[in-house]
Design a protein around this motif. Structure first.
Motif, PDB file in Angstrom:
ATOM      1  N   LEU A 143       0.818  -1.207   0.000  1.00 12.93           N
ATOM      2  CA  LEU A 143       0.000   0.000   0.000  1.00 12.93           C
ATOM      3  C   LEU A 143       0.856   1.262   0.000  1.00 12.93           C
ATOM      4  O   LEU A 143       0.561   2.222  -0.720  1.00 12.93           O
ATOM      5  CB  LEU A 143      -0.929   0.004   1.216  1.00 12.93           C
ATOM      6  CG  LEU A 143      -2.063  -1.023   1.211  1.00 12.93           C
ATOM      7  CD1 LEU A 143      -2.785  -1.014   2.551  1.00 12.93           C
ATOM      8  CD2 LEU A 143      -3.042  -0.740   0.078  1.00 12.93           C
ATOM      9  N   ALA A 144       1.920   1.282   0.822  1.00 13.93           N
ATOM     10  CA  ALA A 144       2.762   2.475   0.933  1.00 13.93           C
ATOM     11  C   ALA A 144       3.670   2.655  -0.277  1.00 13.93           C
ATOM     12  O   ALA A 144       4.091   3.773  -0.591  1.00 13.93           O
ATOM     13  CB  ALA A 144       3.592   2.409   2.212  1.00 13.93           C
ATOM     14  N   GLY A 145       4.003   1.568  -0.952  1.00 18.39           N
ATOM     15  CA  GLY A 145       4.835   1.662  -2.149  1.00 18.39           C
ATOM     16  C   GLY A 145       6.256   2.104  -1.877  1.00 18.39           C
ATOM     17  O   GLY A 145       6.877   2.769  -2.709  1.00 18.39           O
ATOM     18  N   THR A 146       6.814   1.719  -0.741  1.00 20.42           N
ATOM     19  CA  THR A 146       8.144   2.184  -0.366  1.00 20.42           C
ATOM     20  C   THR A 146       9.262   1.562  -1.196  1.00 20.42           C
ATOM     21  O   THR A 146      10.349   2.133  -1.296  1.00 20.42           O
ATOM     22  CB  THR A 146       8.405   1.887   1.114  1.00 20.42           C
ATOM     23  OG1 THR A 146       8.129   0.507   1.369  1.00 20.42           O
ATOM     24  CG2 THR A 146       7.524   2.740   2.010  1.00 20.42           C
ATOM     25  N   VAL A 147       9.017   0.389  -1.772  1.00 19.83           N
ATOM     26  CA  VAL A 147      10.058  -0.263  -2.560  1.00 19.83           C
ATOM     27  C   VAL A 147      10.237   0.431  -3.908  1.00 19.83           C
ATOM     28  O   VAL A 147      11.345   0.537  -4.426  1.00 19.83           O
ATOM     29  CB  VAL A 147       9.738  -1.756  -2.755  1.00 19.83           C
ATOM     30  CG1 VAL A 147      10.753  -2.420  -3.672  1.00 19.83           C
ATOM     31  CG2 VAL A 147       9.734  -2.459  -1.401  1.00 19.83           C
ATOM     32  N   GLY A 148       9.143   0.923  -4.479  1.00 19.93           N
ATOM     33  CA  GLY A 148       9.243   1.618  -5.752  1.00 19.93           C
ATOM     34  C   GLY A 148       9.068   0.726  -6.959  1.00 19.93           C
ATOM     35  O   GLY A 148       9.513   1.073  -8.060  1.00 19.93           O
TER      36      GLY A 148
ATOM     37  N   VAL B 188      -4.509  11.546  14.646  1.00 19.01           N
ATOM     38  CA  VAL B 188      -3.227  12.185  14.364  1.00 19.01           C
ATOM     39  C   VAL B 188      -2.420  11.334  13.392  1.00 19.01           C
ATOM     40  O   VAL B 188      -1.790  11.838  12.453  1.00 19.01           O
ATOM     41  CB  VAL B 188      -2.435  12.401  15.663  1.00 19.01           C
ATOM     42  CG1 VAL B 188      -1.086  13.044  15.387  1.00 19.01           C
ATOM     43  CG2 VAL B 188      -3.236  13.246  16.641  1.00 19.01           C
ATOM     44  N   LEU B 189      -2.447  10.030  13.613  1.00 20.68           N
ATOM     45  CA  LEU B 189      -1.698   9.099  12.763  1.00 20.68           C
ATOM     46  C   LEU B 189      -2.106   9.210  11.306  1.00 20.68           C
ATOM     47  O   LEU B 189      -1.256   9.215  10.412  1.00 20.68           O
ATOM     48  CB  LEU B 189      -1.915   7.661  13.257  1.00 20.68           C
ATOM     49  CG  LEU B 189      -1.463   6.524  12.332  1.00 20.68           C
ATOM     50  CD1 LEU B 189       0.058   6.460  12.287  1.00 20.68           C
ATOM     51  CD2 LEU B 189      -2.061   5.188  12.783  1.00 20.68           C
ATOM     52  N   THR B 190      -3.403   9.290  11.050  1.00 24.10           N
ATOM     53  CA  THR B 190      -3.914   9.192   9.685  1.00 24.10           C
ATOM     54  C   THR B 190      -4.081  10.535   8.990  1.00 24.10           C
ATOM     55  O   THR B 190      -4.503  10.577   7.836  1.00 24.10           O
ATOM     56  CB  THR B 190      -5.258   8.449   9.678  1.00 24.10           C
ATOM     57  OG1 THR B 190      -6.191   9.151  10.524  1.00 24.10           O
ATOM     58  CG2 THR B 190      -5.087   7.027  10.201  1.00 24.10           C
ATOM     59  N   ALA B 191      -3.769  11.635   9.668  1.00 26.21           N
ATOM     60  CA  ALA B 191      -3.860  12.949   9.026  1.00 26.21           C
ATOM     61  C   ALA B 191      -2.792  13.071   7.941  1.00 26.21           C
ATOM     62  O   ALA B 191      -1.730  12.451   8.026  1.00 26.21           O
ATOM     63  CB  ALA B 191      -3.680  14.050  10.068  1.00 26.21           C
ATOM     64  N   PRO B 192      -3.035  13.845   6.896  1.00 25.71           N
ATOM     65  CA  PRO B 192      -2.050  13.989   5.821  1.00 25.71           C
ATOM     66  C   PRO B 192      -0.703  14.496   6.338  1.00 25.71           C
ATOM     67  O   PRO B 192      -0.645  15.292   7.271  1.00 25.71           O
ATOM     68  CB  PRO B 192      -2.705  15.014   4.887  1.00 25.71           C
ATOM     69  CG  PRO B 192      -4.173  14.933   5.184  1.00 25.71           C
ATOM     70  CD  PRO B 192      -4.269  14.615   6.648  1.00 25.71           C
ATOM     71  N   GLU B 193       0.376  14.043   5.713  1.00 26.75           N
ATOM     72  CA  GLU B 193       1.718  14.469   6.096  1.00 26.75           C
ATOM     73  C   GLU B 193       2.636  14.348   4.887  1.00 26.75           C
ATOM     74  O   GLU B 193       2.569  13.371   4.134  1.00 26.75           O
ATOM     75  CB  GLU B 193       2.253  13.616   7.247  1.00 26.75           C
ATOM     76  CG  GLU B 193       3.616  14.081   7.749  1.00 26.75           C
ATOM     77  CD  GLU B 193       4.141  13.247   8.911  1.00 26.75           C
ATOM     78  OE1 GLU B 193       4.842  13.803   9.769  1.00 26.75           O
ATOM     79  OE2 GLU B 193       3.845  12.032   8.949  1.00 26.75           O
ATOM     80  N   ALA B 194       3.505  15.320   4.721  1.00 25.43           N
ATOM     81  CA  ALA B 194       4.486  15.263   3.638  1.00 25.43           C
ATOM     82  C   ALA B 194       5.509  14.172   3.919  1.00 25.43           C
ATOM     83  O   ALA B 194       5.808  13.860   5.073  1.00 25.43           O
ATOM     84  CB  ALA B 194       5.184  16.610   3.490  1.00 25.43           C
ATOM     85  N   VAL B 195       6.040  13.577   2.852  1.00 22.83           N
ATOM     86  CA  VAL B 195       7.060  12.538   2.961  1.00 22.83           C
ATOM     87  C   VAL B 195       8.241  12.935   2.080  1.00 22.83           C
ATOM     88  O   VAL B 195       8.057  13.257   0.908  1.00 22.83           O
ATOM     89  CB  VAL B 195       6.516  11.162   2.537  1.00 22.83           C
ATOM     90  CG1 VAL B 195       7.613  10.109   2.595  1.00 22.83           C
ATOM     91  CG2 VAL B 195       5.345  10.757   3.423  1.00 22.83           C
TER      92      VAL B 195
ATOM     93  N   LEU C  10       0.232  10.233  -0.226  1.00 21.00           N
ATOM     94  CA  LEU C  10      -1.136   9.722  -0.180  1.00 21.00           C
ATOM     95  C   LEU C  10      -1.162   8.213   0.043  1.00 21.00           C
ATOM     96  O   LEU C  10      -2.048   7.693   0.736  1.00 21.00           O
ATOM     97  CB  LEU C  10      -1.884  10.081  -1.466  1.00 21.00           C
ATOM     98  CG  LEU C  10      -2.169  11.570  -1.677  1.00 21.00           C
ATOM     99  CD1 LEU C  10      -2.866  11.796  -3.010  1.00 21.00           C
ATOM    100  CD2 LEU C  10      -3.010  12.124  -0.526  1.00 21.00           C
ATOM    101  N   ARG C  11      -0.179   7.512  -0.517  1.00 19.93           N
ATOM    102  CA  ARG C  11      -0.115   6.066  -0.317  1.00 19.93           C
ATOM    103  C   ARG C  11       0.299   5.735   1.119  1.00 19.93           C
ATOM    104  O   ARG C  11      -0.188   4.767   1.710  1.00 19.93           O
ATOM    105  CB  ARG C  11       0.831   5.431  -1.326  1.00 19.93           C
ATOM    106  CG  ARG C  11       0.308   5.481  -2.756  1.00 19.93           C
ATOM    107  CD  ARG C  11       1.187   4.718  -3.721  1.00 19.93           C
ATOM    108  NE  ARG C  11       1.249   3.292  -3.406  1.00 19.93           N
ATOM    109  CZ  ARG C  11       1.851   2.386  -4.150  1.00 19.93           C
ATOM    110  NH1 ARG C  11       2.468   2.771  -5.273  1.00 19.93           N
ATOM    111  NH2 ARG C  11       1.864   1.114  -3.823  1.00 19.93           N
TER     112      ARG C  11
END
Length: 254
Positions: free
Chosen positions: A110-115, A192-199, A213-214
């Protein structure tokens, strides 16, 4: 900023959206391995049998890895999650490791961290993990890896939800007071956990970058999974996820 880089010579794994081998050149990765080993040995010294002690160490490492998916920019969050999970797993005993692995796999897609877009083998893996989780009596948690195959971009695999249809052959790992309290604390911080945040962190494989967003979607899925585990009385196996969610929520709390 730290990532789980793939060392040279591991090219065979680079096509996978799930594989994130540990790179020992990174301090955060060395801490994860040392912390998990210390947790296991500490539990053994404090009287746990080897199987239980290894479960404590495994829960500690899974919490660290889960936090790296939920909070890619902050390795210190993962360190906090590792220690939280180790303590709670020692107090209330660890749950089924397959649940922790399945949750981690679902969040990673879901997060797509591997790319990378998921391979058919990746989608088969989360389907099997979901089936094993459902078969062990933890159907609500099995929804996370099962649905990740449907919700992850580049992976039209509606058949992955079939994993949750596996018949339960046990009652699951159940709950414990420490595990339930940890889940409750994590859920209290879920807004707080699920609020939008820049990465800022990049994916393991450039040129892709991590989509905020992912990451937010993964955090939301984690929160729903914790709620499902609490409602069904299956919190012990969710200790790594709860520790990671609580650590991220605590960092983000104003």
């Amino acid at each position: 900023m730290s990532t789980l880089r793939i060392p040279a010579g591991r090219a065979v794994l680079q096509g996978s959206a799930l594989a994130r081998p540990i790179d020992p050149s990174l301090a955060s990765n060395r801490f994860a391995v040392a912390g998990a080993l210390t947790a296991a040995l500490g539990a053994r010294v404090l009287g746990r049998r080897w199987a239980e002690a290894l479960g404590v160490g495994g829960a500690a490492f899974l919490a660290w890895a889960t936090a790296r998916e939920l909070d890619p920019d902050h390795p210190e969050t993962a360190a906090t999650a590792l220690m939280l999970s180790a303590g709670v797993a020692w107090l209330g005993r660890s749950g089924h490791p397959v649940t922790g692995v399945g949750v981690l796999s679902g969040l990673r897609l879901l997060a797509g961290t591997v790319g990378r877009d998921p391979l058919p083998l990746d989608l088969a893996a989360v389907t099997v993990q979901a089936a094993l989780m459902a078969g062990s009596g933890e159907q609500s948690s099995a929804l996370l890896p099962a649905l990740s195959g449907v919700l992850t971009p580049g992976s039209p695999a509606p058949w992955s939800v079939a994993g949750v249809l596996a018949p339960g052959v046990s009652r699951g790992a159940g709950t414990s007071v420490p595990a339930a309290l940890l889940v409750l604390l994590a859920l209290a911080l879920s807004p707080v956990l699920t609020a939008p945040e820049a990465v800022q962190a990049g994916c393991d494989h450039p040129p892709r970058t991590i989509d905020p967003l992912r990451v937010q979607q993964a955090r939301q899925a984690g929160a729903w999974t914790l709620l499902g585990g609490l409602m069904t009385g299956q919190t012990r196996s969710l200790v790594p996820l709860a520790a990671a969610a609580l650590a991220v929520g605590r960092r983000r709390r104003p």
